[in-house]
Design an enzyme around this catalytic site. Sequence first.
Site, short mmCIF file in Angstrom:
data_model
loop_
_atom_site.label_atom_id
_atom_site.label_comp_id
_atom_site.label_asym_id
_atom_site.label_seq_id
_atom_site.Cartn_x
_atom_site.Cartn_y
_atom_site.Cartn_z
N CYS A 52 -21.16 40.45 62.14
CA CYS A 52 -21.97 41.45 62.85
C CYS A 52 -23.27 41.72 62.09
CB CYS A 52 -21.17 42.74 62.99
SG CYS A 52 -22.18 44.14 63.49
N CYS A 55 -23.26 45.54 60.67
CA CYS A 55 -22.29 46.06 59.71
C CYS A 55 -22.92 46.16 58.30
CB CYS A 55 -21.06 45.16 59.65
SG CYS A 55 -19.78 45.59 60.86
N HIS A 119 -17.54 49.41 62.53
CA HIS A 119 -17.89 48.52 63.64
C HIS A 119 -17.19 48.89 64.95
CE1 HIS A 119 -19.14 44.58 65.29
NE2 HIS A 119 -17.94 44.52 65.84
N ASN A 159 -27.65 51.17 74.88
CA ASN A 159 -26.97 50.27 75.82
C ASN A 159 -25.57 50.09 75.29
OD1 ASN A 159 -29.23 49.67 77.43
ND2 ASN A 159 -29.92 48.18 75.93
N SER A 167 -26.11 43.94 72.94
CA SER A 167 -25.95 42.66 72.27
C SER A 167 -24.82 42.68 71.26
CB SER A 167 -27.27 42.30 71.57
OG SER A 167 -27.62 43.34 70.68
N HIS A 170 -21.13 47.08 67.83
CA HIS A 170 -21.31 48.03 66.72
C HIS A 170 -22.08 49.25 67.24
CE1 HIS A 170 -21.35 48.56 62.26
NE2 HIS A 170 -22.11 49.57 62.67
N HIS A 172 -24.64 51.68 68.04
CA HIS A 172 -26.07 51.72 67.70
C HIS A 172 -26.89 52.09 68.92
CE1 HIS A 172 -25.77 47.77 69.62
NE2 HIS A 172 -27.08 47.82 69.80
N GLN A 174 -31.36 52.29 70.26
CA GLN A 174 -32.71 51.84 69.95
C GLN A 174 -33.70 52.99 70.11
OE1 GLN A 174 -34.08 48.04 71.35
NE2 GLN A 174 -32.09 47.54 72.20
P1 H2U Z 1 -29.07 46.18 72.02
O1 H2U Z 1 -27.63 45.98 71.71
O2 H2U Z 1 -29.34 47.44 72.79
O3 H2U Z 1 -29.69 44.95 72.64
O4 H2U Z 1 -29.85 46.42 70.62
C1 H2U Z 1 -29.81 45.52 69.56
C2 H2U Z 1 -31.20 45.32 69.02
O5 H2U Z 1 -31.06 44.79 67.70
C3 H2U Z 1 -32.03 44.32 69.81
O6 H2U Z 1 -33.19 44.94 70.29
C4 H2U Z 1 -32.11 43.88 67.46
C5 H2U Z 1 -32.38 43.23 68.79
O7 H2U Z 1 -33.73 42.84 68.88
N1 H2U Z 1 -31.70 42.96 66.40
C6 H2U Z 1 -32.36 43.00 65.17
O8 H2U Z 1 -33.32 43.75 65.01
N2 H2U Z 1 -31.92 42.20 64.16
C7 H2U Z 1 -30.90 41.31 64.28
O9 H2U Z 1 -30.53 40.67 63.32
C8 H2U Z 1 -30.24 41.10 65.58
C9 H2U Z 1 -30.61 42.06 66.67
ZN ZN Z 2 -20.61 45.78 62.92
#
Ligand code: H2U
Ligand code: ZN
Length: 353
Positions: A52, A55, A119, A159, A167, A170, A172, A174
């Site tokens: 992840c 993490c 996580h 999201n 994505s 974990h 989180h 934005q």
């Molecule tokens: P979402 O799960 O809402 O997509 O948010 C995850 C964000 O994390 C996504 O905008 C960022 C992606 O660009 N990200 C990083 O900044 N670094 C990473 O190593 C992977 C994902």
């Molecule tokens: Zn994690």
Amino acid sequence: MTPSSWQQVPHRRYNPLRRQWVLVSPHRTQRPWQGEVAKTEPNTAIHYDPSCYLCPGNTRADGHRNPKYDGVFIFDNDYAALLPDMPEVSDRNDVPHDDLLRAEPERGTCRVVCFHPDHDLTLARMLPVDIQRVVEAWTAQTAELGQQPEINYVQIFENRGAMMGASNPHPHCQVWAIEHIPDEPQAELIAQREYHSAHGSCLLCDYLKREVQLARRIVCENDAFVALVPFWAVWPFEAMVLARRHVGSLTEMDATQQSSFADILKQLTTRYDNLFETSFPYTMGLHQSPTDKQPHPEWHFHAHFYPPLLRSATVRKFMVGFEMLGMPQRDITPESAAERLRALSAIHYTLKS
Ligand code: H2U
Ligand code: ZN
């Protein structure tokens, strides 16, 4: 035949905050939840996932290493949609800017806020004190980014769940701090401003008063916040969290109000999870007053929850067909959605036994 209530026949409802209509077709539902089997997810809790990128201690996709954080951890999005400094362009005089073709530069900052090192957690299953830390982080981000001269709006959103395009599981969210006020808050700004000057009072204060009197669409509440399914909800189990006191932003709230906000988030997300005994997917976001350095007496702090699920942990609503080409439409009424959510336990299903 006895005539039906207006709520049982096709009608449209007005959203005064967005100035849009939603078509409600209650006759199409034959108790959509009847006979549905709730799906309980297998208990495969992973508290630390070595693959992840959020993490503690792990390396992110672009090579940065996360610290071994033990609370909230914030970093600049490695794939930021907005950049604080406009890169030089070779053809700046060729940018189209007329009635038909129009483009403008857009600056901003995008960050990722990890809620917790674990996580496996979600807002619904985090301790109230840990959600409070998240609320404090949101407040600090709003203050820090919002005071930057070029930042006119700070959008905080989460999201949750693969179905909503998250994505990573974990916990989180934005933060996108942006130069131009985006369309959704801009539409709400105009509606709130015009209501305020026409009525001399706040649109959402007045709306909340009506909802509290009627007590039909309220899901849960505490001293400082009310969570309800709005009269004009589009998504089946859409909800709005409204501050009882007229306040524009987290930065104007004291510690007690902020802890009440953490509490209402936990209450609402717990009911969501209990609905289909699943980790309920949604997109949620805070709508705080713009940071355009203007006074905003009209703006009322609120959060929107837009969950896609309709009948079970797997059956979702799609915004297609008439909804893409005409207007949004729903079958189950906001009143019956609120009633179902209200009736659920305030204790998370996985924690019951
Ligand atoms: P979402 O799960 O809402 O997509 O948010 C995850 C964000 O994390 C996504 O905008 C960022 C992606 O660009 N990200 C990083 O900044 N670094 C990473 O190593 C992977 C994902
Ligand atoms: Zn994690």
